[in-house]
Enzyme design. Structure first.
Site, PDB file in Angstrom:
ATOM      1  CB  SER A  46      -0.923   0.009   1.207  1.00  0.00           C
ATOM      2  OG  SER A  46      -0.216   0.492   2.326  1.00  0.00           O
ATOM      3  CE  LYS A  47      -2.433   5.909  -3.264  1.00  0.00           C
ATOM      4  NZ  LYS A  47      -3.259   7.063  -3.513  1.00  0.00           N
ATOM      5  NE  ARG A  48      -1.666   6.542   4.794  1.00  0.00           N
ATOM      6  CZ  ARG A  48      -1.327   7.809   4.605  1.00  0.00           C
ATOM      7  NH1 ARG A  48      -0.116   8.231   4.909  1.00  0.00           N
ATOM      8  NH2 ARG A  48      -2.191   8.664   4.126  1.00  0.00           N
TER       9      ARG A  48
END
Ligand code: GLU
Length: 504
Positions: free
Chosen positions: A260-262
């Site tokens: 994910s982006k995080r």
């Protein structure tokens, strides 16, 4: 016919490396098969539009060395390639589907839909607008034609929904997964067009793929659930569908779920090609470029996350990737991202580059650290430290002392190596080194070794103390080579300063 493929991002933020991989596979497929690769910007969802995202996407592919043959920023015969500029194209297609009985106007207000949802919930069910519920709703299937006309003329809010036939198997032929079959009873009547004059993703995507003569849709697995609708839309329009290939997910390093982006900044690696600062929150996410990766390394690493050439070859240039690419070697299962592997690739690509090729990168690093230097000096330094670099940015840590003289000396190393009278000994050693005009690495080395032997000195202590004076710590490349690069005069200055600082 030569294939035509597209990368169709929505400009909703920075481009995730999963998206980069999708674009890369499209590019490799196109180039391998003498095809065309185009960039289409899917910006019909105005609510998710993010300022600067389109420019970011274009810049990222420029950095990565993936050129588009057609599309936004390039032009071509099938434009415009930005969906917001194609707005007027979609409505007649949606209306045609209504006329042909494949779609209908729906006027249900948010309150009406909400009431239906609550009603279903009270019976422990989930409401779905579909073949079974549509006749109980407010739409052109339940209203009279006059009422429908009246509402449209009045400007009532409406959407156009796809009308799935009841209990029909939809077959999606996927080049990676084979045949996927789903019964239409499980599918809801998706919105195709909204009264704000914008198509939804599904309608615009299908109409554009058709008009742009796309032959292969290669995209992420997250779009597989939409594929049955897309197949049905092609059928409804009477168009030949392109071939589909849904790529496996990019997984977190531990394999637990989608990358994910995080994850990136949490786990210490970038998930975006370039650094990105969110225009609203001001939050910055790291990028491969700014973290010191070479674009070639990023390409090579991404290519092998979900595909392999069928042998154990790992180092592959773009041309080699193009020559060996085929969709049937894409794996079905998700590919785990590995930071070690990314680092390994980058290290290898740095080793492959000549000092001259690395110069522009290193000049940037020097600039960031506020020093300038002569190009031939810089290239000598690059050659000396290159094998210690995993990232371009490591250059400063590995080579700073070539550009700025040390002002402190590692106290532990001083304690261990710099014994009594070391200043005097090093003065003798330095005089020997200075006696060669021009400096000769081998002769200087031999003379110093002879001196150490003749005087029964401790070689480790002497050489490491000299190193301490030059570097400030017990590290760096081979001593006499390093002296040659830094220059005898500069070494003399550093030695005098070290003696003064350490011995007072
Ligand atoms: N606009 C979609 C996206 O953001 C395109 C999906 C597709 O390739 O059909 O990924």
């Amino acid at each position: 016919m030569n294939p035509r493929v597209r990368f169709a991002p929505s400009p909703t933020g920075p481009l995730h490396i999963g998206g980069v991989r999708t674009a890369l596979y499209n590019y490799l497929f196109a180039k391998k098969n003498n095809g065309t690769f185009l960039l289409r910007i899917e910006d019909t969802d105005q609510t998710r539009f993010v300022e600067g995202a389109e420019q970011y996407i274009i810049e990222a592919f420029q950095w990565l060395g993936i050129p588009f043959d057609e599309g936004v920023g390039v032009g071509g015969d099938f434009g415009p390639y930005r969906q917001s500029e194609r707005k007027a194209i979609y409505k007649p297609y949606a209306e045609q589907l209504v006329v042909d009985g494949w779609a209908y106007y729906a006027f249900d207000t948010p309150e009406m839909l909400d009431a239906k949802r609550k009603e279903a919930e009270s019976q422990k069910k989930t409401f779905q607008y579909d073949a079974y519920t549509r006749m109980g709703m407010c739409n052109s299937l339940t209203l009279t034609p006059e009422e429908v006309q009246e509402r449209l003329a009045r400007g009532d809010a409406f959407v156009i929904r796809f009308k799935y036939p009841e209990d029909t198997d939809v077959h999606v032929l996927d080049l990676i997964r084979g045949e996927v079959v789903i019964n239409s009873n499980l599918l809801d009547d998706k919105v195709l067009y909204k009264s704000d004059g914008m198509p939804t993703y599904h309608l615009a995507n299908i109409v554009d793929d058709h008009l742009m003569q796309i032959t292969h849709v290669i995209r992420g697995e997250e779009w597989l659930p939409s594929a049955p609708l897309h197949v049905m839309l092609y059928k409804a329009f009477g168009w030949e569908a392109p071939q589909f290939a849904h790529l496996p997910l990019l997984l977190k390093p531990d394999g637990n779920g989608k990358l994910s982006k995080r994850d990136g900044d949490r786990l210490g690696f970038p998930v975006f090609p370039l650094q990105w600062t969110d225009p609203k929150s001001g939050e910055t996410s790291s990028g491969y470029r700014e973290s010191g990766y070479l674009p070639e390394a990023v390409i090579n690493m991404l290519a092998l996350l979900g595909w392999n050439p069928g042998n154990d070859q790992e180092m592959m240039s773009m041309q080699t990737l193009i020559d060996s690419f085929s969709i049937d070697k894409i794996s079905k299962s998700g590919a785990k991202f590995s930071l070690d592997k990314a680092k390994w690739f980058n290290h290898e690509y740095i080793q492959q580059k000549t000092a001259q090729e690395l110069t522009p990168y290193m000049l940037d690093v020097l600039k960031e650290n506020g020093v300038g230097c002569d190009i031939s000096y810089l290239q000598n330094v690059i050659n000396l430290v290159k094998d210690r670099l995993n990232f371009v940015n490591d250059f400063w840590e590995q080579a700073n002392y070539f550009f700025v003289a040390p002002t402190t000396y590692d106290p532990q190393a001083v304690k261990k190596r710099w014994k009594e009278n070391m200043g005097q000994t090093l003065e003798k050693v330095m005089t020997l080194i200075e006696s060669f005009h021009p400096y000769d690495m081998q002769l200087a080395h031999d003379a110093v070794m002879q001196y150490i032997a003749d005087n029964e000195l401790n070689m480790g202590q002497v050489l490491n103390s000299l190193r301490l004076a030059i570097v400030g710590a017990a590290r760096g490349p081979e001593l006499f080579t390093m002296i040659g690069v830094i220059g005898v005069q500069e070494v003399r200055n550093r030695l005098d300063k070290a003696v003064q600082t350490i011995e007072g």
